[in-house]
Design an enzyme around this catalytic site. Structure first.
Site, short mmCIF file in Angstrom:
data_model
loop_
_atom_site.label_atom_id
_atom_site.label_comp_id
_atom_site.label_asym_id
_atom_site.label_seq_id
_atom_site.Cartn_x
_atom_site.Cartn_y
_atom_site.Cartn_z
N CYS A 45 0.84 -1.21 0.00
CA CYS A 45 0.00 0.00 0.00
C CYS A 45 0.87 1.25 0.00
CB CYS A 45 -0.92 0.01 1.22
SG CYS A 45 -2.01 -1.42 1.32
C1 BEZ Z 1 0.58 -4.61 1.83
O1 BEZ Z 1 0.10 -3.54 1.51
O2 BEZ Z 1 1.77 -4.81 1.81
C2 BEZ Z 1 -0.33 -5.75 2.22
C3 BEZ Z 1 -1.51 -5.49 2.90
C4 BEZ Z 1 -2.32 -6.55 3.27
C5 BEZ Z 1 -1.98 -7.84 2.92
C6 BEZ Z 1 -0.79 -8.09 2.21
C7 BEZ Z 1 0.02 -7.02 1.87
#
Ligand code: BEZ
Length: 211
Positions: A45
């Site tokens: 994210c």
């Molecule tokens: C991420 O943004 O890295 C992420 C968020 C939730 C699950 C897996 C990855």
């Protein structure tokens, strides 16, 4: 019930990192991208929101505002923005909705129980000036999205709204386009006086008309 292409994008009021908004008023007379991310302070994210900030001028060129949403609070978003700016070399320059009561996530069907916890998956909604949903994307939490693809589809939709064409596989702004099969050759002559190449009666290729 999930939203379909052509549906009116649900309106809502929400708190964001840039203050309280009513969604349709915030969109105004232009286009908008509403996209969800699973959680603040997560790696994928962080890269996605950084890339979106870097692409702000590209969205603006297309008269398109961008707004993010997750079930985290506005306070968390504000704290996380510092990390995004620092690690991605950008300044987050679009609002992030704090959807702690899941109002927006439920309206847009962004919570998918099969994807683990009660956080949003990676959804994207492209909304036009009439507040209609024109494109949707849903990615799993593990896969960061390609924001160039979002710009590409905005280009395609804005072009094909104005001309009787469709865009072929992997098309990019400036590439040749396809004359709508619903147009007869007689009608096509009126719309495309410079002509076209007929590969099959249903596959007629012409220059991008607004170039
Ligand atoms: C991420 O943004 O890295 C992420 C968020 C939730 C699950 C897996 C990855």
């Amino acid at each position: 019930m999930s939203l379909r292409l052509g549906d009116t994008a649900p309106d809502f009021t929400a708190d964001t990192t840039e203050g309280r908004i009513r969604f349709h008023d915030w969109i105004g007379d232009g286009w908008a991208v509403l996209f969800s991310h699973p959680a603040d302070f997560t790696p994928v994210c962080t890269t996605e929101l950084g890339e979106t900030a870097k692409l702000q001028q590209e969205f603006a060129k297309r008269d398109c505002k961008v707004i993010a949403v997750s079930v985290d609070s506005v306070e968390d978003h504000k704290a996380w923005i510092g990390d995004i700016d620092e690690t991605q070399g950008c300044a987050v320059n679009f609002p992030i909705i704090g959807d702690t009561d899941h109002k927006v996530s439920e309206l847009y069907d962004m919570l998918h129980p099969g994807e683990g916890d009660a956080s949003t998956v990676r959804s994207v909604f492209l909304i036009d000036p009439n507040k209609k949903v024109r494109m949707t994307l849903t990615y799993p939490k593990s896969a960061g999205r390609n924001f160039d693809e979002i710009l590409r589809v905005i280009d395609s939709i804005q072009l094909t709204d104005g001309y009787k064409v469709a865009t072929p596989v992997n098309w990019r702004d400036g590439d040749d386009v396809i004359i709508l099969p619903s147009l007869s050759d007689e009608e096509a002559k009126q719309h495309f006086p410079e002509g076209w190449k007929t590969l099959k009666p249903y596959l007629r290729v012409t220059k991008q008309p607004n170039r």
